[in-house]
Design an enzyme around this catalytic site. Sequence first.
Site, PDB file in Angstrom:
ATOM      1  N   ASP A   9      42.406  38.781  44.831  1.00  0.00           N
ATOM      2  CA  ASP A   9      41.052  39.953  44.557  1.00  0.00           C
ATOM      3  C   ASP A   9      39.973  39.576  44.601  1.00  0.00           C
ATOM      4  OD1 ASP A   9      43.432  41.112  44.011  1.00  0.00           O
ATOM      5  OD2 ASP A   9      43.055  41.464  41.881  1.00  0.00           O
ATOM      6  N   CYS A  24      43.637  39.612  36.608  1.00  0.00           N
ATOM      7  CA  CYS A  24      44.861  39.478  37.738  1.00  0.00           C
ATOM      8  C   CYS A  24      45.215  38.093  38.267  1.00  0.00           C
ATOM      9  CB  CYS A  24      44.338  40.053  38.980  1.00  0.00           C
ATOM     10  SG  CYS A  24      43.917  41.991  38.945  1.00  0.00           S
ATOM     11  N   LYS A  66      48.119  45.121  46.336  1.00  0.00           N
ATOM     12  CA  LYS A  66      48.527  45.370  45.164  1.00  0.00           C
ATOM     13  C   LYS A  66      48.414  46.379  44.484  1.00  0.00           C
ATOM     14  CE  LYS A  66      46.242  41.499  42.629  1.00  0.00           C
ATOM     15  NZ  LYS A  66      45.773  42.446  41.817  1.00  0.00           N
TER      16      LYS A  66
HETATM   17  C1  C5J Z   1      41.316  41.750  38.541  1.00  0.00           C
HETATM   18  C2  C5J Z   1      40.678  43.562  37.195  1.00  0.00           C
HETATM   19  N1  C5J Z   1      41.296  41.607  40.145  1.00  0.00           N
HETATM   20  N2  C5J Z   1      39.713  42.732  36.189  1.00  0.00           N
HETATM   21  N3  C5J Z   1      41.133  43.199  38.241  1.00  0.00           N
HETATM   22  O1  C5J Z   1      41.277  41.006  37.668  1.00  0.00           O
HETATM   23  O2  C5J Z   1      40.707  44.749  36.685  1.00  0.00           O
END
Ligand code: C5J
Length: 226
Positions: free
Chosen positions: A28, A166, A133
């Site tokens: 991400d 994540c 995802k």
């Molecule tokens: C991720 C989030 N990518 N913190 N998403 O960690 O909402």
Amino acid sequence: MRKPQMQLEAQPFPYEFDIAKTALVLIDMQRDFIEPGGFGETLGNDVSLLEAIVPATKKTLEAWRTAGGLVVHTREAHQPDLSDCPPAKRNRGNPTLRIGDAGPMGRILVMGEPGNQIIDALAPVEGEIVVDKPGKGAFHATGLHETLKRRGITHLLFGGVTTEVCVQTSMREANDRGYDCLLLEDCTESYFPAFKAATVEMLRAQGGIVGWTAPSAALLSALGTH
Ligand code: C5J
């Protein structure tokens, strides 16, 4: 030319891997989390903390590509009709903009929107796997496990954001599926430094209960890159 078995200095003990069976998984690294105006900022976070890992992550990505290793990029991304975003996720917290709302970089966490793209510095190149995802974990509702199995991947090196959300979820999912996982400590970050520190500790505790951790320099050194 690929070297077969490699070892890098890691905690709680050295990590052995074969480049041909290992993937670098960047979680991400999207504008929505790293740049002002995205989801991370709407949640009230200081996104500059995350931006700080970009140089080390870029250097690692480039070294891994040069070594011929497989790269997987993930994006937290929902369908435009939000059919894959349960109300329990959309309604959580008190953000100024919710998932699906229009923000300065397009609709928040929606596939295809400018904010949903991976930042330019780490943009995927041809041949790399990009996984959209709907959840926190990279294995939930994505088919990633089947893709990796088909390619004979048994080891995963993780980086990305955020460490305790994540990245940690994905690493735990991978561990349960039998992968030997290592977290690259300076290629991951949280909006909350204490959460990052705790996550790094807990993943490698109890003899590596979820996996290993190491600075990216240890990987670069194993690859013969400085
Ligand atoms: C991720 C989030 N990518 N913190 N998403 O960690 O909402």
